[in-house]
Design a protein around this motif. Structure first.
Motif, PDB file in Angstrom:
ATOM      1  N   PRO A 142      -6.087   2.173 -11.449  1.00 22.36           N
ATOM      2  CA  PRO A 142      -4.727   2.014 -10.907  1.00 22.36           C
ATOM      3  C   PRO A 142      -3.644   1.899 -11.974  1.00 22.36           C
ATOM      4  CG  PRO A 142      -5.898  -0.059 -10.788  1.00 22.36           C
ATOM      5  CD  PRO A 142      -6.900   0.955 -11.276  1.00 22.36           C
ATOM      6  N   CYS A 143      -3.332   3.005 -12.615  1.00 27.01           N
ATOM      7  CA  CYS A 143      -2.232   3.068 -13.588  1.00 27.01           C
ATOM      8  C   CYS A 143      -1.320   4.213 -13.169  1.00 27.01           C
ATOM      9  CB  CYS A 143      -2.772   3.281 -14.998  1.00 27.01           C
ATOM     10  SG  CYS A 143      -1.464   3.524 -16.232  1.00 27.01           S
ATOM     11  N   LEU A 144      -0.131   3.893 -12.687  1.00 29.19           N
ATOM     12  CA  LEU A 144       0.735   4.909 -12.093  1.00 29.19           C
ATOM     13  C   LEU A 144       1.107   6.001 -13.096  1.00 29.19           C
ATOM     14  CD1 LEU A 144       2.243   5.881  -9.611  1.00 29.19           C
ATOM     15  CD2 LEU A 144       4.172   4.443 -10.276  1.00 29.19           C
ATOM     16  N   ASP A 145       1.429   5.630 -14.329  1.00 29.11           N
ATOM     17  CA  ASP A 145       1.818   6.635 -15.319  1.00 29.11           C
ATOM     18  C   ASP A 145       0.711   7.666 -15.516  1.00 29.11           C
ATOM     19  OD1 ASP A 145       4.344   5.619 -15.785  1.00 29.11           O
ATOM     20  OD2 ASP A 145       3.687   4.316 -17.424  1.00 29.11           O
ATOM     21  N   GLU A 146      -0.511   7.194 -15.681  1.00 22.57           N
ATOM     22  CA  GLU A 146      -1.629   8.103 -15.908  1.00 22.57           C
ATOM     23  C   GLU A 146      -1.943   8.915 -14.655  1.00 22.57           C
ATOM     24  OE1 GLU A 146      -3.068   8.702 -18.867  1.00 22.57           O
ATOM     25  OE2 GLU A 146      -1.492   7.361 -19.620  1.00 22.57           O
ATOM     26  N   MET A 147      -1.852   8.284 -13.505  1.00 24.24           N
ATOM     27  CA  MET A 147      -2.137   8.984 -12.249  1.00 24.24           C
ATOM     28  C   MET A 147      -1.158  10.133 -12.021  1.00 24.24           C
ATOM     29  SD  MET A 147      -2.932   5.577  -9.956  1.00 24.24           S
ATOM     30  CE  MET A 147      -3.833   6.196  -8.543  1.00 24.24           C
ATOM     31  N   MET A 148       0.116   9.884 -12.312  1.00 22.82           N
ATOM     32  CA  MET A 148       1.126  10.911 -12.056  1.00 22.82           C
ATOM     33  C   MET A 148       1.109  12.029 -13.108  1.00 22.82           C
ATOM     34  SD  MET A 148       2.348  10.217  -9.149  1.00 22.82           S
ATOM     35  CE  MET A 148       3.816  11.233  -8.961  1.00 22.82           C
ATOM     36  N   LYS A 149       0.415  11.814 -14.218  1.00 21.78           N
ATOM     37  CA  LYS A 149       0.194  12.913 -15.162  1.00 21.78           C
ATOM     38  C   LYS A 149      -0.805  13.912 -14.594  1.00 21.78           C
ATOM     39  CE  LYS A 149       0.983  10.211 -19.399  1.00 21.78           C
ATOM     40  NZ  LYS A 149       0.328   9.646 -20.603  1.00 21.78           N
ATOM     41  N   GLU A 150      -1.685  13.422 -13.716  1.00 22.10           N
ATOM     42  CA  GLU A 150      -2.774  14.244 -13.194  1.00 22.10           C
ATOM     43  C   GLU A 150      -2.512  14.794 -11.793  1.00 22.10           C
ATOM     44  OE1 GLU A 150      -5.537  15.025 -14.847  1.00 22.10           O
ATOM     45  OE2 GLU A 150      -4.935  13.886 -16.625  1.00 22.10           O
ATOM     46  N   ALA A 151      -1.509  14.246 -11.106  1.00 29.69           N
ATOM     47  CA  ALA A 151      -1.387  14.544  -9.682  1.00 29.69           C
ATOM     48  C   ALA A 151       0.072  14.630  -9.238  1.00 29.69           C
ATOM     49  CB  ALA A 151      -2.122  13.483  -8.879  1.00 29.69           C
ATOM     50  N   ASP A 152       0.253  15.102  -8.001  1.00 24.27           N
ATOM     51  CA  ASP A 152       1.579  15.202  -7.390  1.00 24.27           C
ATOM     52  C   ASP A 152       1.991  13.900  -6.712  1.00 24.27           C
ATOM     53  OD1 ASP A 152       1.768  18.088  -7.911  1.00 24.27           O
ATOM     54  OD2 ASP A 152       0.166  18.229  -6.427  1.00 24.27           O
ATOM     55  N   ALA A 153       1.011  13.041  -6.417  1.00 24.73           N
ATOM     56  CA  ALA A 153       1.279  11.764  -5.763  1.00 24.73           C
ATOM     57  C   ALA A 153       0.156  10.799  -6.137  1.00 24.73           C
ATOM     58  CB  ALA A 153       1.350  11.931  -4.248  1.00 24.73           C
ATOM     59  N   ALA A 154       0.424   9.506  -6.022  1.00 24.17           N
ATOM     60  CA  ALA A 154      -0.557   8.499  -6.421  1.00 24.17           C
ATOM     61  C   ALA A 154      -0.568   7.356  -5.426  1.00 24.17           C
ATOM     62  CB  ALA A 154      -0.245   7.971  -7.818  1.00 24.17           C
ATOM     63  N   ILE A 176       0.882  -1.171   0.000  1.00 25.21           N
ATOM     64  CA  ILE A 176       0.000   0.000   0.000  1.00 25.21           C
ATOM     65  C   ILE A 176       0.915   1.215   0.000  1.00 25.21           C
ATOM     66  CG2 ILE A 176      -1.800   1.267   1.222  1.00 25.21           C
ATOM     67  CD1 ILE A 176      -2.789  -1.414   2.286  1.00 25.21           C
ATOM     68  N   PHE A 177       1.115   1.771  -1.198  1.00 28.23           N
ATOM     69  CA  PHE A 177       2.159   2.760  -1.398  1.00 28.23           C
ATOM     70  C   PHE A 177       1.599   4.071  -1.934  1.00 28.23           C
ATOM     71  CE2 PHE A 177       4.917  -1.118  -2.529  1.00 28.23           C
ATOM     72  CZ  PHE A 177       5.360  -1.267  -1.220  1.00 28.23           C
ATOM     73  N   LEU A 178       2.159   5.163  -1.431  1.00 31.97           N
ATOM     74  CA  LEU A 178       1.943   6.484  -2.009  1.00 31.97           C
ATOM     75  C   LEU A 178       3.217   6.840  -2.763  1.00 31.97           C
ATOM     76  CD1 LEU A 178      -0.069   8.890  -2.151  1.00 31.97           C
ATOM     77  CD2 LEU A 178       1.258   9.919  -0.296  1.00 31.97           C
ATOM     78  N   PHE A 179       3.104   6.973  -4.071  1.00 34.87           N
ATOM     79  CA  PHE A 179       4.236   7.317  -4.925  1.00 34.87           C
ATOM     80  C   PHE A 179       4.286   8.840  -5.067  1.00 34.87           C
ATOM     81  CE2 PHE A 179       3.182   3.000  -5.936  1.00 34.87           C
ATOM     82  CZ  PHE A 179       4.384   2.377  -6.236  1.00 34.87           C
ATOM     83  N   THR A 180       5.453   9.433  -4.808  1.00 31.63           N
ATOM     84  CA  THR A 180       5.597  10.878  -4.883  1.00 31.63           C
ATOM     85  C   THR A 180       6.863  11.232  -5.665  1.00 31.63           C
ATOM     86  OG1 THR A 180       7.044  11.440  -3.003  1.00 31.63           O
ATOM     87  CG2 THR A 180       4.761  10.846  -2.484  1.00 31.63           C
ATOM     88  N   ARG A 181       6.933  12.483  -6.084  1.00 34.86           N
ATOM     89  CA  ARG A 181       8.142  12.960  -6.763  1.00 34.86           C
ATOM     90  C   ARG A 181       9.141  13.476  -5.724  1.00 34.86           C
ATOM     91  NH1 ARG A 181       3.822  14.634 -10.105  1.00 34.86           N
ATOM     92  NH2 ARG A 181       3.915  13.660 -12.174  1.00 34.86           N
ATOM     93  N   GLY A 182       9.564  12.565  -4.862  1.00 33.24           N
ATOM     94  CA  GLY A 182      10.582  12.888  -3.877  1.00 33.24           C
ATOM     95  C   GLY A 182      10.073  13.541  -2.608  1.00 33.24           C
ATOM     96  N   LYS A 183       8.768  13.698  -2.479  1.00 36.20           N
ATOM     97  CA  LYS A 183       8.232  14.434  -1.335  1.00 36.20           C
ATOM     98  C   LYS A 183       7.860  13.515  -0.174  1.00 36.20           C
ATOM     99  CE  LYS A 183       6.392  18.298  -4.031  1.00 36.20           C
ATOM    100  NZ  LYS A 183       7.375  19.259  -3.517  1.00 36.20           N
ATOM    101  N   GLU A 184       8.021  14.041   1.042  1.00 38.69           N
ATOM    102  CA  GLU A 184       7.539  13.380   2.255  1.00 38.69           C
ATOM    103  C   GLU A 184       6.040  13.653   2.409  1.00 38.69           C
ATOM    104  OE1 GLU A 184       9.080  11.471   4.282  1.00 38.69           O
ATOM    105  OE2 GLU A 184      11.229  11.884   4.180  1.00 38.69           O
ATOM    106  N   LEU A 185       5.417  12.930   3.316  1.00 36.11           N
ATOM    107  CA  LEU A 185       3.989  13.126   3.562  1.00 36.11           C
ATOM    108  C   LEU A 185       3.702  14.565   3.987  1.00 36.11           C
ATOM    109  CD1 LEU A 185       1.638  11.060   3.371  1.00 36.11           C
ATOM    110  CD2 LEU A 185       1.728  10.899   5.854  1.00 36.11           C
ATOM    111  N   SER A 186       4.573  15.125   4.820  1.00 31.83           N
ATOM    112  CA  SER A 186       4.349  16.478   5.329  1.00 31.83           C
ATOM    113  C   SER A 186       4.379  17.540   4.234  1.00 31.83           C
ATOM    114  CB  SER A 186       5.402  16.820   6.390  1.00 31.83           C
ATOM    115  OG  SER A 186       6.709  16.744   5.844  1.00 31.83           O
TER     116      SER A 186
END
Length: 281
Positions: free
Chosen positions: A130-142, A81-91
């Protein structure tokens, strides 16, 4: 009499229970679905019992009872159960745009507890397949769960990966229960003898999965690939019990969700009233 319709999560996290589950004898129809489908099927009366999101149980608790000592829980990292981010912490995601998988309930609302209660945030959420590539086109985290999360971990480098079980444990020190085995009340009231037999089979399957993990690991490798060491570590991090430790974390999760208005404040955890001798080991 119709067979009892038993839901089966279509993810590898359930293999230590279902790999050894004996569906012969008492008429049982196994129905594989992703968690969100099982949640809807149980609520609609299309499934009689099965592992549903712990959040979905809380939403429908007057209509369900729980099978004792069965859950999908973790004390710390859950491993899928993962939140994928562009290098960011939860905070750093308090006011971010976050893509949520459409296959989950417990994890989606756990993320809301983490971000809104513990971090004081107000993110913008969008629900997507649940497609990470498409999700990350729309958002900062998935947010991805189950096999989708595992495959994304393997095939998408470059993202920071936050494990929601680990994040919950950091804030609370508690276990997190993601799924519970629920039974529709009308089935519990009319088919107790069959349910008691099915429950025993689940408990035997759970114990065999604990004693003999290698066939489970081989089946996971057959389904998704990966190395034996990965699956050994993954299953070692999961707990399939529902005892005091898991219930404490579950009640805390429900309380925080209620404080955010995601659940009612009067959720009751009601266990199936099994005949004497069929309780927890």
């Amino acid at each position: 009499m119709k067979p009892i319709r038993v839901g089966k999560i279509a993810f590898t996290n359930i293999l230590p229970i279902y790999h050894y589950f004996d569906d012969r004898g008492t008429e049982v129809e196994l129905i594989p679905m992703v968690p969100s489908q099982l949640n809807r099927g149980m609520a609609a009366g299309e499934i009689d019992l099965g592992p549903i999101s712990s959040f979905a149980y809380a939403e429908n608790y007057p209509h369900f009872v729980l099978m004792p000592d069965l859950s999908i829980s973790a004390m710390g990292p859950v491993g899928s159960i993962f939140l994928f981010t562009r290098g960011k912490e939860l905070s750093e995601l308090r006011h971010a745009r976050i893509a949520l998988t459409n296959t989950s309930a417990s994890s989606v609302n756990l993320l809301r507890v983490l971000l809104e209660k513990f971090e004081g945030g107000s993110p913008d959420y969008v629900t997507m397949p649940p497609c990470l590539d498409e999700m990350m086109k729309e958002a900062d985290a998935a947010l991805l769960i189950g096999d989708d999360a595992i495959k994304a971990l393997w095939h998408h480098s470059g993202y920071r990966v936050l494990d929601l079980g680990e994040e919950w444990h950091k804030y609370t020190g508690l276990s997190m229960t993601f799924a519970v085995w629920a039974v529709r009340r009308e089935i519990a009231e009319t088919r107790m003898e069959e349910l008691a037999e099915i429950y025993l089979r689940f408990m035997k399957a759970k114990e065999q999965g604990r004693r003999e993990p290698l066939p489970v690991i081989r089946e996971a490798m057959r389904q998704l690939g990966g190395e034996r060491d990965f699956w050994t570590k993954y299953y070692d991090g999961l707990c399939y019990d529902l005892r005091e430790q898991q219930l404490e974390g579950l009640k805390t999760y429900y309380r925080y969700a209620a404080e955010l208005g995601l659940l009612s404040s009067d959720v009751e955890i009601c266990m199936l009233d099994l005949p004497a001798g069929l309780g927890m080991r």
